[in-house]
Design a protein around this motif. Structure first.
Motif, PDB file in Angstrom:
ATOM      1  N   GLN A  63       0.856  -1.186   0.000  1.00 35.15           N
ATOM      2  CA  GLN A  63       0.000   0.000   0.000  1.00 35.15           C
ATOM      3  C   GLN A  63       0.891   1.234   0.000  1.00 35.15           C
ATOM      4  OE1 GLN A  63      -2.372  -1.597   3.565  1.00 35.15           O
ATOM      5  NE2 GLN A  63      -3.850  -0.210   2.607  1.00 35.15           N
ATOM      6  N   SER A  64       0.293   2.368  -0.312  1.00 40.48           N
ATOM      7  CA  SER A  64       1.060   3.609  -0.315  1.00 40.48           C
ATOM      8  C   SER A  64       1.415   4.027   1.105  1.00 40.48           C
ATOM      9  CB  SER A  64       0.252   4.728  -0.980  1.00 40.48           C
ATOM     10  OG  SER A  64       0.054   4.445  -2.351  1.00 40.48           O
ATOM     11  N   THR A  65       2.538   4.733   1.218  1.00 38.61           N
ATOM     12  CA  THR A  65       3.002   5.249   2.508  1.00 38.61           C
ATOM     13  C   THR A  65       3.131   6.762   2.434  1.00 38.61           C
ATOM     14  OG1 THR A  65       4.183   3.257   3.221  1.00 38.61           O
ATOM     15  CG2 THR A  65       4.999   5.350   4.064  1.00 38.61           C
ATOM     16  N   LEU A  66       2.611   7.437   3.469  1.00 40.14           N
ATOM     17  CA  LEU A  66       2.759   8.886   3.601  1.00 40.14           C
ATOM     18  C   LEU A  66       3.882   9.156   4.590  1.00 40.14           C
ATOM     19  CD1 LEU A  66       1.821  11.864   3.251  1.00 40.14           C
ATOM     20  CD2 LEU A  66       0.177  11.444   5.100  1.00 40.14           C
ATOM     21  N   ILE A  67       4.907   9.868   4.135  1.00 43.36           N
ATOM     22  CA  ILE A  67       6.009  10.239   5.019  1.00 43.36           C
ATOM     23  C   ILE A  67       5.886  11.723   5.320  1.00 43.36           C
ATOM     24  CG2 ILE A  67       8.512  10.356   5.340  1.00 43.36           C
ATOM     25  CD1 ILE A  67       7.266   8.137   2.596  1.00 43.36           C
ATOM     26  N   ILE A  68       5.606  12.054   6.578  1.00 49.20           N
ATOM     27  CA  ILE A  68       5.491  13.447   7.002  1.00 49.20           C
ATOM     28  C   ILE A  68       6.876  13.903   7.445  1.00 49.20           C
ATOM     29  CG2 ILE A  68       4.384  15.060   8.606  1.00 49.20           C
ATOM     30  CD1 ILE A  68       1.999  13.166   8.699  1.00 49.20           C
ATOM     31  N   SER A  69       7.437  14.822   6.688  1.00 46.61           N
ATOM     32  CA  SER A  69       8.851  15.164   6.826  1.00 46.61           C
ATOM     33  C   SER A  69       9.017  16.622   7.218  1.00 46.61           C
ATOM     34  CB  SER A  69       9.565  14.891   5.499  1.00 46.61           C
ATOM     35  OG  SER A  69      10.948  15.101   5.605  1.00 46.61           O
ATOM     36  N   PRO A  70       9.986  16.941   8.096  1.00 37.44           N
ATOM     37  CA  PRO A  70      10.088  18.310   8.607  1.00 37.44           C
ATOM     38  C   PRO A  70      10.896  19.275   7.762  1.00 37.44           C
ATOM     39  CG  PRO A  70      11.635  16.914   9.772  1.00 37.44           C
ATOM     40  CD  PRO A  70      10.872  16.024   8.827  1.00 37.44           C
ATOM     41  N   LEU A  71      11.796  18.764   6.903  1.00 43.33           N
ATOM     42  CA  LEU A  71      12.723  19.658   6.212  1.00 43.33           C
ATOM     43  C   LEU A  71      12.837  19.322   4.733  1.00 43.33           C
ATOM     44  CD1 LEU A  71      15.699  19.923   8.742  1.00 43.33           C
ATOM     45  CD2 LEU A  71      13.963  21.656   8.264  1.00 43.33           C
ATOM     46  N   ILE A  72      13.020  20.353   3.931  1.00 47.30           N
ATOM     47  CA  ILE A  72      13.188  20.189   2.492  1.00 47.30           C
ATOM     48  C   ILE A  72      14.392  19.315   2.187  1.00 47.30           C
ATOM     49  CG2 ILE A  72      13.790  21.427   0.368  1.00 47.30           C
ATOM     50  CD1 ILE A  72      12.119  23.777   1.389  1.00 47.30           C
ATOM     51  N   LEU A 141       6.112   9.336  10.662  1.00 43.58           N
ATOM     52  CA  LEU A 141       6.485  10.625  11.242  1.00 43.58           C
ATOM     53  C   LEU A 141       7.999  10.640  11.317  1.00 43.58           C
ATOM     54  CD1 LEU A 141       3.884  10.779  14.161  1.00 43.58           C
ATOM     55  CD2 LEU A 141       3.610  11.523  11.788  1.00 43.58           C
ATOM     56  N   ASP A 142       8.629  11.186  10.284  1.00 47.31           N
ATOM     57  CA  ASP A 142      10.084  11.173  10.220  1.00 47.31           C
ATOM     58  C   ASP A 142      10.650  12.260  11.123  1.00 47.31           C
ATOM     59  OD1 ASP A 142      12.465  10.145   9.420  1.00 47.31           O
ATOM     60  OD2 ASP A 142      12.489  11.089   7.446  1.00 47.31           O
ATOM     61  N   GLU A 143      11.783  11.954  11.770  1.00 45.66           N
ATOM     62  CA  GLU A 143      12.382  12.858  12.759  1.00 45.66           C
ATOM     63  C   GLU A 143      11.302  13.269  13.784  1.00 45.66           C
ATOM     64  OE1 GLU A 143      15.465  13.128  12.820  1.00 45.66           O
ATOM     65  OE2 GLU A 143      16.119  12.654  10.788  1.00 45.66           O
ATOM     66  N   ALA A 144      10.738  12.256  14.409  1.00 48.40           N
ATOM     67  CA  ALA A 144       9.560  12.458  15.266  1.00 48.40           C
ATOM     68  C   ALA A 144       9.828  13.361  16.462  1.00 48.40           C
ATOM     69  CB  ALA A 144       9.034  11.102  15.750  1.00 48.40           C
ATOM     70  N   HIS A 145      11.091  13.520  16.842  1.00 45.33           N
ATOM     71  CA  HIS A 145      11.389  14.425  17.962  1.00 45.33           C
ATOM     72  C   HIS A 145      10.951  15.852  17.663  1.00 45.33           C
ATOM     73  CE1 HIS A 145      14.830  14.886  15.265  1.00 45.33           C
ATOM     74  NE2 HIS A 145      14.953  16.090  15.769  1.00 45.33           N
ATOM     75  N   CYS A 146      10.809  16.188  16.374  1.00 41.02           N
ATOM     76  CA  CYS A 146      10.366  17.538  15.997  1.00 41.02           C
ATOM     77  C   CYS A 146       8.977  17.847  16.539  1.00 41.02           C
ATOM     78  CB  CYS A 146      10.373  17.701  14.477  1.00 41.02           C
ATOM     79  SG  CYS A 146      12.023  17.615  13.736  1.00 41.02           S
ATOM     80  N   ALA A 175       6.675   6.254  13.970  1.00 39.35           N
ATOM     81  CA  ALA A 175       7.447   7.443  14.324  1.00 39.35           C
ATOM     82  C   ALA A 175       8.912   7.042  14.455  1.00 39.35           C
ATOM     83  CB  ALA A 175       6.936   8.035  15.639  1.00 39.35           C
ATOM     84  N   LEU A 176       9.788   7.800  13.794  1.00 37.40           N
ATOM     85  CA  LEU A 176      11.204   7.457  13.770  1.00 37.40           C
ATOM     86  C   LEU A 176      12.054   8.641  14.214  1.00 37.40           C
ATOM     87  CD1 LEU A 176      11.312   5.617  10.324  1.00 37.40           C
ATOM     88  CD2 LEU A 176      11.631   4.541  12.562  1.00 37.40           C
ATOM     89  N   THR A 177      13.059   8.382  15.015  1.00 41.31           N
ATOM     90  CA  THR A 177      13.965   9.449  15.450  1.00 41.31           C
ATOM     91  C   THR A 177      15.273   8.839  15.942  1.00 41.31           C
ATOM     92  OG1 THR A 177      14.213  11.386  16.889  1.00 41.31           O
ATOM     93  CG2 THR A 177      13.087   9.483  17.812  1.00 41.31           C
TER      94      THR A 177
END
Length: 467
Positions: A63-72, A141-146, A175-177
């Motif tokens: 299935q598709s995955t949505l990666i919510i990312s904090p930085l360009i 939730l990439d870099e979840a500490h953000c 969530a990954l950090t």
């Protein structure tokens, strides 16, 4: 075939899909947890392959995955790495793109396997419609500490991520950090109203040594720095402000070294250019604010120097974690002089939202435009009483973290142990650890000076007559 049965074949698929013989510590456990539909918080050290966790889970779930990312820069790097590995079913959108590139990616959203977006983009109603019909199996939730570090007074949309996760009720959250502040799990549970299965290896980076030096003033710092960078190898120097970023880079350049600057006010193209020059070793030293680091895929950074201390142990470990991703010996060096304390307190608290600001906002009175914007975003989800409590807790946490870093500058015990104890971790002490328990010898990797052509007597005469 049941997901649990499929997960037993993960080692075979790791080899055929990614070319690796073995998982790194924590990877397999995180992937299996996700495949068992557990919302999962994965805490792995920098360079330990967190991206592989969601990539492999995505291929298994189909299935598709949505990666919510904090930085360009983080999006750019991860998309580039995916495409280099042969994955073309990728879409991403960020503010650094021109309209043509944005439109092209928007058209690809519905049929992409990996979709990288920021919370600010997703939470715009017209943008949410673009992904509202996609059946996501996984939300990362990439870099979840953000979420804990930025979620209220810096990037308020991070505090509203539950609006996304609640919509996709059938999706598993990962969530990954690399650095989890003590309250991260609690924050995630409260903000998203779900419980997380926590998989943590360690945050210790044994190949990085720790050193701290106190000075009387900035000039002493500068004198030490100009000498030290002669043999520090590829180096990041972190400073507290954009102004200091420019001033320090100019001084380094005058001292004879090509250097770049990186801060939030640069254009996307300027940031990309400097980042690429550093990655390619065209410049040996980069002077940066905390905006630089995540998504910079340079494994041979040997030295990270903090001209000004970070304001929290979490930020400090994130920033020094950019060194030595090739696992070779590297060094983290922090500098401090007495006036820095007031500088750090100003950075943290000068624009802090106070109960008075919330009262003024509730009454419709004028407050600073930035605070006004933040409260407008947050009040769509929180009551005034909740907002007061949120910012009071945030202030206490910031003060606690700052106190920890200020004490670090006066420490008389193992620096590695002191930092990691903040996260409830008791690290193994490597043979080369810190300046309190080891005879630290500086790395000697000479940085090439910029080439200066000496003008001959004839050249000088020629220039005189030409003028």
């Amino acid at each position: 075939m049941e997901l649990k049965e499929v997960s037993l074949l993960l080692e075979d698929k790791l080899k055929s899909w990614f070319g690796f013989d073995n998982f790194k510590a924590g990877q397999k456990e995180i992937i299996k947890s996700v495949l068992d539909s557990n919302h999962t918080l994965g805490i792995l050290p920098t360079g330990s392959g967190k991206s592989l966790c969601y990539q492999m889970a995505t291929y298994e779930l189909q299935q598709s995955t949505l990666i919510i990312s904090p930085l360009i820069s983080l999006m750019d790097d991860q998309v580039a790495q995916l495409k280099m590995s042969g994955e073309q079913s990728v879409a991403y959108i960020h503010s650094g793109m021109d309209d043509n590139e944005k439109n092209w990616n928007m058209k690809r959203l519905a049929k992409s396997r990996f979709i990288f977006l920021s919370p600010e983009f997703i939470l715009q109603p017209q943008n949410f419609k673009l992904i509202s019909t996609i059946d996501f199996g996984l939300i990362v939730l990439d870099e979840a500490h953000c979420i804990s570090e930025w979620g209220y007074d810096f990037r308020p949309h991070y505090a509203l991520i539950s609006k996304i996760t609640n919509y996709y009720k059938n999706a598993t959250i990962l969530a990954l950090t690399a650095t989890a502040p003590p309250h991260l799990e609690q924050d995630l549970n409260q903000l998203l109203n779900v419980s997380f299965h926590v998989i943590k290896t360690h945050m210790n980076r044994p190949n990085i040594s720790f050193q701290h030096i106190n000075f009387r003033n900035d000039q002493e710092k500068m004198n030490w720095l100009m000498h030290y960078i002669e043999q520090s190898g590829p180096t990041i120097i972190y400073v507290s402000s954009k102004k200091m970023c420019v001033e320090l880079a100019k001084t380094i350049y005058k001292h004879g070294y090509l250097t770049g600057i990186y801060h939030g006010d640069l254009s996307y193209q300027e940031r990309q250019t400097v980042q690429q020059q550093f990655i390619n070793n065209d410049i040996p030293v980069i002077v940066a604010t905390s905006a630089f680091g995540m998504g910079v895929n340079k494994k041979d950074i040997r030295t990270v120097i903090h001209f000004h201390l970070s304001t929290s142990p979490s930020s400090y470990l994130q920033e020094i974690g950019r060194a030595g991703r090739d696992q070779k010996p590297s060094q983290a060096i922090s500098l401090f002089q007495p006036d820095d304390r007031y500088l750090l307190e100003t950075i943290l608290f000068a624009d802090m939202i106070l109960p008075y600001d919330i009262d003024c906002y509730e009454l419709g009175a004028n407050i600073e435009p930035l605070k006004q914007d933040i409260l407008e975003i947050l009040h769509s989800h929180f009551t005034y009483a909740q907002l007061k409590q949120i910012f009071q807790i945030a202030q206490k946490r910031k003060q606690l973290a700052l106190n920890r870093m200020l004490s670090y500058s006066q420490l008389d015990q193992c620096r590695r142990k002191y930092l990691l104890e903040f996260f409830g971790e008791v690290p193994d002490i490597p043979s080369i650890c810190c300046d309190h328990d080891t005879d630290i010898k500086p790395l000697k990797i000479y940085n090439r000076k910029k080439v200066k052509r000496q003008m001959s007597y004839e050249d000088k005469l020629k220039n005189l007559f030409l003028s």
